[in-house]
Design an enzyme around this catalytic site. Structure first.
Site, PDB file in Angstrom:
ATOM      1  N   CYS A 240       1.073  -3.097  -7.348  1.00 39.64           N
ATOM      2  CA  CYS A 240       1.145  -3.940  -5.925  1.00 39.64           C
ATOM      3  C   CYS A 240       1.373  -3.137  -4.856  1.00 39.64           C
ATOM      4  O   CYS A 240       0.398  -2.005  -4.340  1.00 39.64           O
ATOM      5  CB  CYS A 240       2.104  -5.201  -6.046  1.00 39.64           C
ATOM      6  SG  CYS A 240       1.653  -6.373  -5.092  1.00 39.64           S
ATOM      7  N   HIS A 241       2.368  -3.155  -4.029  1.00 39.67           N
ATOM      8  CA  HIS A 241       2.661  -2.308  -2.938  1.00 39.67           C
ATOM      9  C   HIS A 241       3.242  -1.007  -3.329  1.00 39.67           C
ATOM     10  O   HIS A 241       3.436  -0.045  -2.403  1.00 39.67           O
ATOM     11  CB  HIS A 241       3.429  -2.949  -2.044  1.00 39.67           C
ATOM     12  CG  HIS A 241       2.818  -3.938  -1.201  1.00 39.67           C
ATOM     13  ND1 HIS A 241       2.724  -5.381  -1.993  1.00 39.67           N
ATOM     14  CD2 HIS A 241       2.294  -4.442   0.036  1.00 39.67           C
ATOM     15  CE1 HIS A 241       1.877  -6.184  -1.046  1.00 39.67           C
ATOM     16  NE2 HIS A 241       1.651  -5.550   0.123  1.00 39.67           N
TER      17      HIS A 241
END
Length: 190
Positions: A113-114
């Site tokens: 994800c991030h």
């Protein structure tokens, strides 16, 4: 889950808060089910605060503080996402150095994800192909990576995925790469 990680130790590196809970708990379960010992490593002792997107979720006990660990303590590294988590990690020089050291020591790294924001700060994405949450695509390209929109991408020991929906594929490849051990090409971006 295929792969036997018996006798291996895997670091889960997180900030004090903002960790996307499922991106911590599902990979944790995957490495545990494969026989590895996971350790929660954070920038501070005590507990860390996880989230379900923007809502507070559970708190988790920290096993070790980043100042007291070394890449030599682990066979692999997992970087859970959440927007605030990697943003805080990339502001901690010791955490960034630890991430960089995993690449230099050819150890598998999995980021979802991030979490690739921390990889950008560690300057280990140049010349690599990876994926992430779509909003990071420009940051990754600017740091020299090739960004692709795929469920999971493996590049010589580096495993990346876009979001929690990709966790089944992410977990399979993470366990596989940790099980394979050192990846010589991993050091090329360190």
């Amino acid at each position: 889950m295929s792969g036997d990680l018996t006798g291996r130790k895997v670091a889960f590196l997180v900030a004090a808060e903002g960790i996307e809970q499922v991106e911590l708990t599902e990979p944790w379960k995957a490495v545990t089910d494969a026989g590895a010992t996971p350790e929660l490593v954070s920038v501070q002792s005590g507990q860390v605060q996880a989230f379900h997107h923007l809502d507070k979720a559970d708190r988790f006990d920290v096993d070790r503080v980043v100042d007291d660990v070394s890449v030599d303590d682990y066979d692999g590294l997992v970087l859970p996402g959440g927007v605030a988590n990697p943003d805080a990690l990339r502001q901690n020089a010791t955490a960034v150095r630890l991430v960089h050291d995993f690449f230099g020591h050819q150890r598998p790294v999995a980021a979802i994800c991030h979490a690739p924001w921390t990889l950008v700060e560690a300057d280990v994405v140049r010349g690599r192909t990876l994926t992430s949450y779509p909003s990071l695509a420009t940051d990754l390209r600017n740091a020299g990576a090739t960004w692709v929109d795929k469920e999971v991408v493996v590049d010589s020991g580096l495993v990346t995925s876009r979001n929690p929906n990709d966790l089944p594929a992410f977990n399979r490849k993470m366990v596989e790469e940790i099980g394979e051990g050192a990846h010589r090409a991993q050091a090329r971006s360190a």
